[in-house]
Design a protein around this motif. Sequence first.
Motif, short mmCIF file in Angstrom:
data_model
loop_
_atom_site.label_atom_id
_atom_site.label_comp_id
_atom_site.label_asym_id
_atom_site.label_seq_id
_atom_site.Cartn_x
_atom_site.Cartn_y
_atom_site.Cartn_z
N GLY A 104 66.17 -38.70 -16.48
CA GLY A 104 66.11 -39.35 -15.18
C GLY A 104 64.97 -38.89 -14.30
N LEU A 105 64.30 -37.80 -14.69
CA LEU A 105 63.17 -37.29 -13.91
C LEU A 105 61.83 -37.51 -14.63
CD1 LEU A 105 64.64 -33.92 -12.56
CD2 LEU A 105 64.57 -36.15 -11.43
N ALA A 106 61.84 -38.36 -15.64
CA ALA A 106 60.61 -38.61 -16.40
C ALA A 106 59.51 -39.14 -15.47
CB ALA A 106 60.88 -39.61 -17.52
N LYS A 107 58.34 -38.54 -15.58
CA LYS A 107 57.20 -39.00 -14.77
C LYS A 107 56.61 -40.28 -15.35
CE LYS A 107 55.99 -34.37 -13.11
NZ LYS A 107 56.59 -34.64 -11.79
N ASP A 108 56.64 -40.40 -16.69
CA ASP A 108 56.17 -41.59 -17.36
C ASP A 108 57.40 -42.33 -17.90
OD1 ASP A 108 55.06 -43.56 -18.94
OD2 ASP A 108 54.00 -42.20 -20.30
N VAL A 109 57.96 -43.21 -17.09
CA VAL A 109 59.21 -43.87 -17.46
C VAL A 109 59.01 -44.78 -18.67
CG1 VAL A 109 61.02 -45.45 -16.67
CG2 VAL A 109 60.09 -43.72 -15.11
N THR A 110 57.91 -45.50 -18.70
CA THR A 110 57.64 -46.38 -19.84
C THR A 110 57.54 -45.57 -21.12
OG1 THR A 110 56.49 -47.99 -18.46
CG2 THR A 110 56.05 -48.07 -20.83
N GLY A 111 56.86 -44.43 -21.06
CA GLY A 111 56.74 -43.56 -22.22
C GLY A 111 58.08 -43.00 -22.64
N GLU A 112 58.93 -42.64 -21.66
CA GLU A 112 60.27 -42.14 -21.96
C GLU A 112 61.10 -43.19 -22.68
OE1 GLU A 112 63.85 -39.79 -21.88
OE2 GLU A 112 61.70 -39.33 -21.82
N CYS A 113 61.00 -44.43 -22.23
CA CYS A 113 61.75 -45.52 -22.87
C CYS A 113 61.30 -45.74 -24.31
CB CYS A 113 61.59 -46.81 -22.07
SG CYS A 113 62.33 -46.76 -20.42
N ARG A 114 60.00 -45.75 -24.53
CA ARG A 114 59.48 -45.94 -25.89
C ARG A 114 59.89 -44.78 -26.79
NH1 ARG A 114 53.38 -47.90 -24.12
NH2 ARG A 114 53.96 -50.06 -23.57
N ALA A 115 59.83 -43.57 -26.26
CA ALA A 115 60.19 -42.39 -27.04
C ALA A 115 61.67 -42.40 -27.39
CB ALA A 115 59.84 -41.12 -26.27
N TYR A 116 62.49 -42.91 -26.49
CA TYR A 116 63.93 -42.97 -26.73
C TYR A 116 64.24 -43.90 -27.90
CZ TYR A 116 68.74 -42.15 -25.19
OH TYR A 116 70.05 -41.74 -25.11
N ASP A 117 63.65 -45.08 -27.89
CA ASP A 117 63.86 -46.01 -29.00
C ASP A 117 63.31 -45.44 -30.31
OD1 ASP A 117 65.32 -48.14 -27.88
OD2 ASP A 117 63.51 -48.98 -26.98
N ALA A 118 62.19 -44.75 -30.21
CA ALA A 118 61.61 -44.13 -31.42
C ALA A 118 62.54 -43.07 -31.98
CB ALA A 118 60.24 -43.53 -31.09
N ALA A 119 63.18 -42.31 -31.10
CA ALA A 119 64.12 -41.28 -31.55
C ALA A 119 65.33 -41.90 -32.22
CB ALA A 119 64.55 -40.42 -30.36
N ILE A 120 65.80 -43.02 -31.71
CA ILE A 120 66.92 -43.73 -32.34
C ILE A 120 66.52 -44.19 -33.74
CG2 ILE A 120 68.38 -45.79 -32.25
CD1 ILE A 120 68.33 -45.52 -29.19
N ARG A 121 65.34 -44.75 -33.87
CA ARG A 121 64.86 -45.19 -35.19
C ARG A 121 64.73 -44.01 -36.14
NH1 ARG A 121 61.52 -48.44 -31.87
NH2 ARG A 121 59.77 -47.01 -32.15
N ALA A 122 64.19 -42.90 -35.64
CA ALA A 122 64.00 -41.72 -36.48
C ALA A 122 65.33 -41.15 -36.96
CB ALA A 122 63.22 -40.65 -35.70
N ALA A 123 66.39 -41.35 -36.18
CA ALA A 123 67.72 -40.87 -36.56
C ALA A 123 68.41 -41.80 -37.55
CB ALA A 123 68.59 -40.70 -35.33
N GLY A 124 67.78 -42.93 -37.84
CA GLY A 124 68.34 -43.88 -38.78
C GLY A 124 69.09 -45.03 -38.14
N GLY A 125 69.00 -45.14 -36.83
CA GLY A 125 69.71 -46.20 -36.12
C GLY A 125 71.12 -45.78 -35.74
N ILE A 126 71.71 -46.50 -34.81
CA ILE A 126 73.04 -46.17 -34.30
C ILE A 126 74.11 -46.79 -35.20
CG2 ILE A 126 74.65 -46.53 -32.38
CD1 ILE A 126 72.20 -46.30 -30.52
N ASP A 127 75.03 -45.96 -35.65
CA ASP A 127 76.13 -46.44 -36.49
C ASP A 127 77.23 -47.09 -35.66
OD1 ASP A 127 75.31 -45.47 -39.16
OD2 ASP A 127 75.49 -43.49 -38.23
N LEU A 128 77.57 -46.49 -34.55
CA LEU A 128 78.65 -46.99 -33.69
C LEU A 128 78.23 -46.84 -32.24
CD1 LEU A 128 81.55 -47.95 -33.08
CD2 LEU A 128 82.30 -45.57 -33.33
N GLN A 129 78.11 -47.97 -31.55
CA GLN A 129 77.73 -47.97 -30.14
C GLN A 129 78.94 -48.27 -29.27
OE1 GLN A 129 74.50 -47.49 -28.48
NE2 GLN A 129 76.08 -47.25 -26.91
N LEU A 130 79.26 -47.36 -28.36
CA LEU A 130 80.34 -47.56 -27.41
C LEU A 130 79.78 -48.14 -26.12
CD1 LEU A 130 82.04 -44.14 -28.09
CD2 LEU A 130 82.99 -46.37 -28.70
N LEU A 131 80.51 -49.08 -25.53
CA LEU A 131 80.08 -49.74 -24.31
C LEU A 131 81.22 -49.84 -23.32
CD1 LEU A 131 78.30 -52.87 -25.87
CD2 LEU A 131 77.15 -50.84 -24.98
#
Length: 252
Positions: A104-131
């Motif tokens: 929530g304190l990321a200075k580069d919000v766009t970069g944080e968003c891209r990195a977050y999706d990249a981390a999900i891909r690197a983990a193999g994708g989400i098996d179970l998403q709770l909403l």
Amino acid sequence: MRIITTESYDELSMAAASIVAGQIYLKPASVLGLTTGSTPEGMYGKLVAVHKAIGLDFSKVTTFNLDAYLGLGADDPQSYHHFMQKHFFDYVNVKPENIHIPDGLAKDVTGECRAYDAAIRAAGGIDLQLLGIGRNAHIGFNEPDVKFEAATHKVRLDDETIQANARFFEDETAVPRYAISMGIKTIMLARRVVLLASGWEKADAVKRAVLGSVSPATPASILQLHQDATIIADSAAASLLPEKFQHGEHEI
């Protein structure tokens, strides 16, 4: 889409916890997408109880939270980092390095968003998403009219969402106006999705999500197109569905 209607919030929490526990038993190294808010608190409590009672093992689990307020650091008592520690992570054996929550304190919000999706891909994708689901049918912080093709991104919270969340803050003016949220595209890439809905105030959103047209005006309606989506609603949240859907388990 599968609809499970429970008689009470406690039964809803148990049903959701059973699905999560089953996922971990079948795949100990599962990647879980986690959500915050009052609705999943009971589920987290039951998962903690199962962990303590019979040793449900989270040591190989990787987690990604749906969203986080912009402007709140991890130590802020209203941050979703704090929520997850208070209700779940402090009591189970998820490894800290396997916990992911947007900064929530990321200075580069766009970069944080891209990195977050990249981390999900690197983990193999989400098996179970709770909403959870908002009164305006948002999922994550994807407010009405969000682009369905959006990945993790910065969002401006609707006035209705700010008003609904004001109960967690000193007053409405203290509620952050912006957040980072997984986008609809990111959510839809999860192999399995489970949405929890509790209370009369969620009944209209549940009805529109389940029976309405698929439209960005009702973000949760996109789950009608997911290959493996389940909605667990208590009797109040399911009260505007046709009678046949108000008890037990059904496929739509």
